[in-house]
Design a protein around this motif. Structure first.
Motif, PDB file in Angstrom:
ATOM      1  N   MET A 142       2.370   2.602   0.249  1.00 16.17           N
ATOM      2  CA  MET A 142       1.915   1.559  -0.647  1.00 16.17           C
ATOM      3  C   MET A 142       2.967   1.405  -1.731  1.00 16.17           C
ATOM      4  N   SER A 143       3.195   0.183  -2.157  1.00 17.52           N
ATOM      5  CA  SER A 143       4.220  -0.028  -3.169  1.00 17.52           C
ATOM      6  C   SER A 143       3.738  -0.998  -4.228  1.00 17.52           C
ATOM      7  N   HIS A 144       4.563  -1.143  -5.243  1.00 17.17           N
ATOM      8  CA  HIS A 144       4.251  -2.071  -6.325  1.00 17.17           C
ATOM      9  C   HIS A 144       4.232  -3.512  -5.826  1.00 17.17           C
ATOM     10  N   ASN A 145       4.912  -3.772  -4.743  1.00 16.00           N
ATOM     11  CA  ASN A 145       4.957  -5.133  -4.209  1.00 16.00           C
ATOM     12  C   ASN A 145       3.616  -5.561  -3.638  1.00 16.00           C
ATOM     13  N   GLU A 146       2.800  -4.618  -3.238  1.00 15.72           N
ATOM     14  CA  GLU A 146       1.522  -4.936  -2.611  1.00 15.72           C
ATOM     15  C   GLU A 146       0.378  -5.027  -3.617  1.00 15.72           C
ATOM     16  N   ILE A 147       0.455  -4.267  -4.698  1.00 17.87           N
ATOM     17  CA  ILE A 147      -0.603  -4.255  -5.699  1.00 17.87           C
ATOM     18  C   ILE A 147       0.037  -4.235  -7.082  1.00 17.87           C
ATOM     19  N   ASN A 148      -0.470  -5.062  -7.988  1.00 20.64           N
ATOM     20  CA  ASN A 148       0.039  -5.094  -9.349  1.00 20.64           C
ATOM     21  C   ASN A 148      -0.734  -4.065 -10.180  1.00 20.64           C
ATOM     22  N   TYR A 149      -0.186  -2.856 -10.288  1.00 22.18           N
ATOM     23  CA  TYR A 149      -0.866  -1.771 -10.980  1.00 22.18           C
ATOM     24  C   TYR A 149      -0.934  -2.010 -12.479  1.00 22.18           C
ATOM     25  N   ASP A 150       0.093  -2.605 -13.029  1.00 17.95           N
ATOM     26  CA  ASP A 150       0.089  -2.916 -14.453  1.00 17.95           C
ATOM     27  C   ASP A 150      -1.120  -3.789 -14.790  1.00 17.95           C
ATOM     28  N   GLU A 151      -1.323  -4.813 -14.004  1.00 17.90           N
ATOM     29  CA  GLU A 151      -2.463  -5.717 -14.222  1.00 17.90           C
ATOM     30  C   GLU A 151      -3.797  -4.990 -14.053  1.00 17.90           C
TER      31      GLU A 151
ATOM     32  N   GLN B  95       5.665   6.445 -19.365  1.00 20.75           N
ATOM     33  CA  GLN B  95       5.422   7.657 -18.576  1.00 20.75           C
ATOM     34  C   GLN B  95       4.545   7.335 -17.355  1.00 20.75           C
ATOM     35  N   ARG B  96       3.509   6.553 -17.558  1.00 22.73           N
ATOM     36  CA  ARG B  96       2.636   6.164 -16.445  1.00 22.73           C
ATOM     37  C   ARG B  96       3.421   5.371 -15.405  1.00 22.73           C
ATOM     38  N   GLN B  97       4.300   4.495 -15.859  1.00 24.94           N
ATOM     39  CA  GLN B  97       5.111   3.698 -14.934  1.00 24.94           C
ATOM     40  C   GLN B  97       6.009   4.592 -14.093  1.00 24.94           C
ATOM     41  N   ILE B  98       6.647   5.561 -14.724  1.00 23.02           N
ATOM     42  CA  ILE B  98       7.543   6.472 -14.004  1.00 23.02           C
ATOM     43  C   ILE B  98       6.764   7.284 -12.974  1.00 23.02           C
ATOM     44  N   ILE B  99       5.582   7.746 -13.351  1.00 21.08           N
ATOM     45  CA  ILE B  99       4.769   8.549 -12.434  1.00 21.08           C
ATOM     46  C   ILE B  99       4.257   7.698 -11.276  1.00 21.08           C
ATOM     47  N   MET B 100       3.831   6.467 -11.559  1.00 23.59           N
ATOM     48  CA  MET B 100       3.386   5.578 -10.475  1.00 23.59           C
ATOM     49  C   MET B 100       4.556   5.243  -9.553  1.00 23.59           C
ATOM     50  N   ASP B 101       5.734   4.993 -10.134  1.00 25.83           N
ATOM     51  CA  ASP B 101       6.918   4.721  -9.307  1.00 25.83           C
ATOM     52  C   ASP B 101       7.208   5.895  -8.372  1.00 25.83           C
ATOM     53  N   ALA B 102       7.097   7.110  -8.902  1.00 26.60           N
ATOM     54  CA  ALA B 102       7.363   8.303  -8.090  1.00 26.60           C
ATOM     55  C   ALA B 102       6.349   8.418  -6.958  1.00 26.60           C
ATOM     56  N   LEU B 103       5.082   8.201  -7.265  1.00 28.51           N
ATOM     57  CA  LEU B 103       4.055   8.300  -6.223  1.00 28.51           C
ATOM     58  C   LEU B 103       4.239   7.201  -5.178  1.00 28.51           C
ATOM     59  N   CYS B 104       4.535   6.001  -5.613  1.00 28.87           N
ATOM     60  CA  CYS B 104       4.761   4.898  -4.670  1.00 28.87           C
ATOM     61  C   CYS B 104       5.953   5.184  -3.751  1.00 28.87           C
ATOM     62  N   ALA B 105       6.953   5.858  -4.274  1.00 28.79           N
ATOM     63  CA  ALA B 105       8.140   6.161  -3.475  1.00 28.79           C
ATOM     64  C   ALA B 105       7.818   7.061  -2.289  1.00 28.79           C
ATOM     65  N   PHE B 106       6.781   7.884  -2.408  1.00 29.10           N
ATOM     66  CA  PHE B 106       6.402   8.750  -1.293  1.00 29.10           C
ATOM     67  C   PHE B 106       5.830   7.935  -0.149  1.00 29.10           C
TER      68      PHE B 106
ATOM     69  N   ASN C 269       3.150  18.905  -7.500  1.00 27.21           N
ATOM     70  CA  ASN C 269       4.502  19.468  -7.596  1.00 27.21           C
ATOM     71  C   ASN C 269       5.553  18.513  -7.052  1.00 27.21           C
ATOM     72  N   ALA C 270       5.270  17.874  -5.929  1.00 27.78           N
ATOM     73  CA  ALA C 270       6.224  16.931  -5.349  1.00 27.78           C
ATOM     74  C   ALA C 270       6.437  15.733  -6.271  1.00 27.78           C
ATOM     75  N   VAL C 271       5.339  15.206  -6.828  1.00 30.37           N
ATOM     76  CA  VAL C 271       5.458  14.074  -7.753  1.00 30.37           C
ATOM     77  C   VAL C 271       6.228  14.519  -8.995  1.00 30.37           C
ATOM     78  N   TYR C 272       5.884  15.688  -9.495  1.00 37.34           N
ATOM     79  CA  TYR C 272       6.576  16.196 -10.687  1.00 37.34           C
ATOM     80  C   TYR C 272       8.083  16.326 -10.439  1.00 37.34           C
ATOM     81  N   GLU C 273       8.466  16.885  -9.306  1.00 33.54           N
ATOM     82  CA  GLU C 273       9.900  17.050  -9.006  1.00 33.54           C
ATOM     83  C   GLU C 273      10.622  15.706  -9.007  1.00 33.54           C
ATOM     84  N   ARG C 274       9.995  14.702  -8.418  1.00 30.80           N
ATOM     85  CA  ARG C 274      10.609  13.370  -8.385  1.00 30.80           C
ATOM     86  C   ARG C 274      10.676  12.772  -9.787  1.00 30.80           C
TER      87      ARG C 274
END
Length: 149
Positions: free
Chosen positions: A1-10, A22-33, A40-45
């Motif tokens: 799932m990516s930001h292109n499919e759902i507007n999380y900010d909205e 900080q929330r944006q960076i964490i969401m970006d990291a999770l979306c990248a998976f 731990n994996a999200v934190y490392e990214r």
């Protein structure tokens, strides 16, 4: 799932919150998976992009996203994992022997939901279900090994 499919900010703003850096960076990291990821994996990214964000912030933010129904939480092989919630519910079959994963559509479980409502008066809210078991390949392999013995 990516930001292109759902507007999380909205979606976050609709619920009365802000999408902080900080929330944006964490969401970006999770979306990248694009799949399940542990804290731990999200934190490392996250840490590679923003070392100032600590593990506790990642953990709290993932729970915040879960509370807003932007992220699903599951237990897979005894580990808590997070996944970006899609527009429709989906579920997983996870082989406990080889870790193969199959995705189920929400419709695959409608019979179960109907049965629970009719038999127990219970309205199941299945947004993200993980079912452990043994896949066809591992089961067939086990049967072949039994025949050899």
């Amino acid at each position: 799932m990516s930001h292109n499919e759902i507007n999380y900010d909205e979606r976050i703003r609709e619920q009365g919150y802000r999408l902080t850096p900080q929330r944006q960076i964490i969401m970006d990291a999770l979306c990248a998976f694009g799949d399940h990821a542990s804290v731990n994996a999200v934190y490392e990214r996250v840490h590679t992009h923003s070392p100032a964000i600590d593990r506790a912030t990642v953990y709290r933010t993932l729970h915040f996203f879960h509370d807003l129904q932007l992220v699903t939480v599951s237990e897979i092989d005894g580990e808590t994992v997070y996944e970006v919630a899609g527009p429709a519910a989906h579920h997983h079959l996870i082989c406990r022997l080889c870790a193969a994963e199959q995705t189920l559509n929400d419709g695959d479980l409608q019979g179960l939901v109907s049965h629970l409502a009719a038999a127990y008066g219970f309205t199941a809210e299945l947004q993200h279900l993980v079912l452990p078991g043994v896949c066809r390949s591992c089961r067939e392999q086990a049967l072949c090994q039994e025949r050899v013995l």
